[in-house]
Design a protein around this motif. Structure first.
Motif, PDB file in Angstrom:
ATOM      1  N   THR A   8     -32.284 -11.824   2.397  1.00 35.75           N
ATOM      2  CA  THR A   8     -31.489 -10.918   1.845  1.00 35.75           C
ATOM      3  C   THR A   8     -30.253 -11.632   1.310  1.00 35.75           C
ATOM      4  OG1 THR A   8     -30.383 -10.170   3.782  1.00 35.75           O
ATOM      5  CG2 THR A   8     -32.399  -9.127   3.079  1.00 35.75           C
ATOM      6  N   SER A  10     -27.287 -13.709  -0.776  1.00 38.14           N
ATOM      7  CA  SER A  10     -27.254 -14.024  -2.144  1.00 38.14           C
ATOM      8  C   SER A  10     -27.047 -15.451  -2.200  1.00 38.14           C
ATOM      9  CB  SER A  10     -25.979 -13.366  -3.065  1.00 38.14           C
ATOM     10  OG  SER A  10     -26.208 -11.787  -2.982  1.00 38.14           O
ATOM     11  N   GLU A 222     -38.634  -8.100  -4.399  1.00 44.10           N
ATOM     12  CA  GLU A 222     -39.058  -7.863  -2.903  1.00 44.10           C
ATOM     13  C   GLU A 222     -39.960  -8.827  -2.556  1.00 44.10           C
ATOM     14  OE1 GLU A 222     -39.854  -3.724  -2.946  1.00 44.10           O
ATOM     15  OE2 GLU A 222     -38.033  -3.097  -3.568  1.00 44.10           O
ATOM     16  N   ARG A 230     -31.948 -14.443  -2.149  1.00 45.39           N
ATOM     17  CA  ARG A 230     -32.772 -13.620  -3.048  1.00 45.39           C
ATOM     18  C   ARG A 230     -31.795 -12.883  -4.049  1.00 45.39           C
ATOM     19  NH1 ARG A 230     -37.301 -10.748  -1.584  1.00 45.39           N
ATOM     20  NH2 ARG A 230     -36.921 -11.502   0.741  1.00 45.39           N
ATOM     21  N   SER A 232     -32.325  -9.780  -6.895  1.00 48.64           N
ATOM     22  CA  SER A 232     -32.782  -8.322  -7.051  1.00 48.64           C
ATOM     23  C   SER A 232     -34.005  -8.529  -8.247  1.00 48.64           C
ATOM     24  CB  SER A 232     -31.980  -7.247  -6.862  1.00 48.64           C
ATOM     25  OG  SER A 232     -31.092  -7.369  -8.274  1.00 48.64           O
ATOM     26  N   ASP A 233     -33.501  -8.975  -9.350  1.00 45.62           N
ATOM     27  CA  ASP A 233     -34.283  -8.996 -10.699  1.00 45.62           C
ATOM     28  C   ASP A 233     -33.967  -9.951 -11.819  1.00 45.62           C
ATOM     29  OD1 ASP A 233     -31.889  -7.512 -11.532  1.00 45.62           O
ATOM     30  OD2 ASP A 233     -32.524  -5.693 -11.313  1.00 45.62           O
TER      31      ASP A 233
END
Length: 255
Positions: A8, A10, A222, A230, A232-233
């Motif tokens: 998770t 950044s 995900e 990670r 998100s998009d």
């Protein structure tokens, strides 16, 4: 090899000492119903150019698409990179990519086209070094498509990889990790910290490879992953690239 986990964190911003290896569909651009319908945001090419300047040119696109398609969508750029998961390799922009041909792929493509070529819900895409069966318009048929691909691959001594709404038949030992490793041996990329960013199961080999070379992976979206970080998009990817380029410009101005 790093154990898959639900990362998770950044990612840190890119620096001038990094080399970036980036997937295309689902990472730089949104996933669409059919590959040819991909939409390129107006600011994407200028953003890639800014990131290239930060990295001294050490930016490569690593995709399951042929390089000629990437050149079309990213015109006027012709980036270093690998197409068809490494079947095509281009070390410098504007150079002719090196291609390899594997036996069995043409026969597999022919068999899939005979079986599904007239099916309005499915798309058979012969890439030359691999053949993909897309089921984005019929996700309920995933099992059927995967079983068919495994049957045909076994018949021709090929491998299968399952991605987002697609199953691909391709030569054994051909994957994005091999492509990144080959590029890291070239002067443009060697000696830099490798960063690989992608969204799909086909990118996991790239994540694993850069970890072994002192770098890190960034998973988009995900799902479990080998990647350490990670985003998100696709929009988050664009913001991260822009923030990296901005930080690099400020560092140059203050030097």
């Amino acid at each position: 090899m790093q154990t898959p986990h639900d990362s998770t964190a950044s990612p840190p911003l890119l620096t001038s000492r990094d080399a970036l290896f980036v997937d295309f569909d689902g990472t730089l651009t949104e996933i669409v119903a059919r590959p040819e319908l991909v939409r390129i945001e107006r600011d994407l090419v200028p953003l890639i150019e800014r990131t290239q300047r930060l990295l001294g040119g050490a930016l490569a696109v690593i995709s399951g698409r042929p390089l000629r398609e990437l050149d079309h969508y990213l015109t006027p750029l012709q980036l270093p990179g690998a197409g068809q998961h490494g079947a095509e390799l281009r070390v410098h922009g504007n150079a002719t990519p090196k291609r390899r041909i594997w036996p069995g792929v043409a026969q597999a493509a022919s068999t899939l086209r005979e079986r599904y070529g007239g099916d309005p819900e499915l798309l058979v895409e012969n890439k030359g070094a691999a053949v993909a069966l897309h089921y984005r318009a019929a996700p309920q048929r995933a099992g059927e498509c995967e079983n068919a691909a495994r049957e045909i691959a076994a018949r021709h001594g090929l491998a299968v990889i399952v991605g987002k709404m697609v199953v691909e038949v391709r030569p054994r030992g051909l994957h994005k990790g091999v492509a990144v490793e080959a590029l890291l041996e070239r002067p443009l990329f060697s000696g830099r910290r490798p960063v690989f960013i992608g969204d799909d199961t086909t990118d996991e080999d790239g994540f694993a490879l850069v970890e072994t070379r002192g770098g890190h992976g960034i998973k988009v979206g995900e799902g479990e992953t080998r990647a350490r970080y990670r985003l998100s998009d696709v929009d988050a990817v664009h913001r991260w690239l822009a923030d990296s380029a901005d930080a690099g410009a400020r560092a140059r101005e203050s030097a």
